[in-house]
Scaffold this motif. Structure first.
Motif: not given
Length: 467
Positions: A269-288
């Motif tokens: 698995g590859i760990e995906w990180t945030s590309p910048r400082d900021g506020i999360v406006l959308e989160r469209n992801v769930t495990e699996g």
């Protein structure tokens, strides 16, 4: 008109007094008859009052005895008195008999003059204008009494900085250059999601999720093989650089690539990180879940710099320019000010509201401002340079022309046409027509115009005013 009315009143009063005197004399005594001398002396007063005038010589009159507001009696004016209904200051300043009459002007202030005595349509006499009262330069002399009565005030034209504020509402918007979208470029599977929700603040490099992607694993294995061959062969070569570029094309975070180079192992698995400082406006992801290429998994915006989109009225658009300072106040934070400058004027007018959008870039270090928040803006459209200005009350605007009355001293006023510039804080810029320190009338200028018939003296400024 007032003079005529008062003369009629005085004439009526004199007639009444005359009748009273006649009635009081029923017979005439002979030179030798002294029997009724005492009675006649009592019936015949020395001088009967025909009207009563204000004790301070104000233009206030009465046919019956009267008192002022402070309790003083009106002064009785007997028959045969030298009656004058003019201002005492004007009587004192009346022209001597040796002065010549230049022309006669309309008594109602109309731009109409006559070289000979004349009456208007209402039967009023035209008013004589003596030499010296009206000069060839178009100025007009007003008596000190009229100046004092009308409350004329003058003020010099001076150079000052005119601040013109345009106030308009607006909303806060995100800076389009500071929004990042996280999506996969190849078919992937979400193995784990970090404890990050919509509205949370994240920093650059903070883990968001763990992804397994067959395409990423294949590119990682190829890159490791290239690295191992470099150790044995001594050169990475173009093929090795191409293998690393393939991982970058799949948008694998730089930290994950460095971890592959260090461990020389293909990660599951590859760990995906945030590309910048900021506020999360959308989160469209769930495990699996399976993520297809292009699916938006996260959207993150930097709120440290925002835009204020201001709706400026169409009539004010000509005063707005790029680089002007703007002060923005959020309705949610009374008393708090955010400073910025205009950097874009959108080339479009809203057909419904007749407004144009102006963009102001704002610094938001405390993250108080939020996008879509209502704000009120003040745009400083004034020039920092001082300009020649006079109070707005000094300008007489006819619609097509503007003029001021220049106070030349000694009760003489000269109407002068001017060209105006910007306005603000009760002052208006004078671009043509005045010099610095020229005194202009700032109060009761329209009264002067009516009292002294300036329309007849403008000589070109008002039509038909040539004496």
């Amino acid at each position: 008109m007032k003079r005529s009315i008062l003369l009629v009143v005085a004439a009526a009063a004199i007639a009444a007094a005359t009748v009273a005197v006649i009635i009081s004399r029923p017979f005439v005594l002979s030179s030798g008859d002294t029997k009724h001398a005492h009675v006649i002396a009592q019936a015949e007063p020395a001088a009967a009052a025909i009207y009563y005038q204000d004790p301070d010589d104000k233009p206030l009159y009465s046919l019956v005895p009267k008192k002022t507001s402070d309790g003083r009696d009106y002064r009785a004016v007997p028959a045969g008195a030298d009656v004058s209904f003019d201002d005492p200051a004007e009587v004192a300043a009346a022209p001597p008999a040796d002065r010549k009459i230049k022309y006669y002007r309309n008594p109602m202030g109309l731009p109409d003059v006559s070289p000979t005595p004349k009456k208007d349509s209402m039967g009023m006499d035209y008013i004589p204008v003596y030499e010296g009262d009206d000069s060839d330069d178009g100025s007009v002399k007003v008596s000190p009494g009229k100046i004092q009565r009308t409350g004329v005030k003058s003020e010099p034209a001076v150079r000052r900085v005119i601040r013109t504020m345009i106030r308009a509402p607006g909303t806060v918007q995100l800076d389009e250059r500071r929004v990042s979208v996280i999506s996969m470029r190849a078919e992937s599977y979400v193995q784990k999601v970090a404890d990050v929700t919509t509205g949370a603040h994240v920093v650059k490099g903070q883990p968001l999720m763990e992804i397994y992607s067959p395409a990423v694993s294949s590119a990682a294995a190829e890159y490791i093989s290239t690295l191992n061959s470099k150790v044995t062969g001594g050169s990475e070569g173009p093929y090795g650089r191409g293998s690393r570029q393939r991982l970058m094309n799949l948008d694998v975070p730089e930290a994950a690539i460095l971890a592959i180079e260090k461990s020389r192992n293909v990660p599951i698995g590859i760990e995906w990180t945030s590309p910048r400082d900021g506020i999360v406006l959308e989160r469209n992801v769930t495990e699996g879940m399976r993520a297809q290429p292009g699916d938006v998994l996260f959207r993150i915006a930097d709120h440290s710099v925002l835009w204020a989109i201001i709706d400026v009225a169409e009539r004010d658009l000509g005063s707005v320019a790029i680089g002007q300072r703007a002060t923005v106040r959020a309705r949610s934070f009374p008393g708090k000010e955010f400073l910025g400058k205009i950097n874009v004027i959108y080339p479009q007018i809203n057909k419904e509201t007749r407004t144009a959008r102006v963009r102001v870039e704002l610094s938001n270090p405390q993250l108080l401002l939020i996008h879509d928040m209502y704000v009120d803006a003040e745009i400083d459209t004034g020039s920092p340079e001082a300009v020649l200005a006079v109070p707005e009350s000094a300008v007489m605007d006819t619609g097509s022309r503007q003029a001021v009355l220049v106070d030349k001293g000694g009760g003489r006023f000269e109407p002068r046409e001017v060209k105006l510039g910007q306005r603000g804080e009760g002052y208006v810029e004078i671009r043509e027509g005045l010099a610095e320190d020229d005194a202009v009338v700032v109060s009761a200028n329209f009264l002067i115009d009516a009292e002294s018939n300036l329309k007849a003296a403008l000589k070109g400024f008002a039509e038909g005013a040539q004496p």
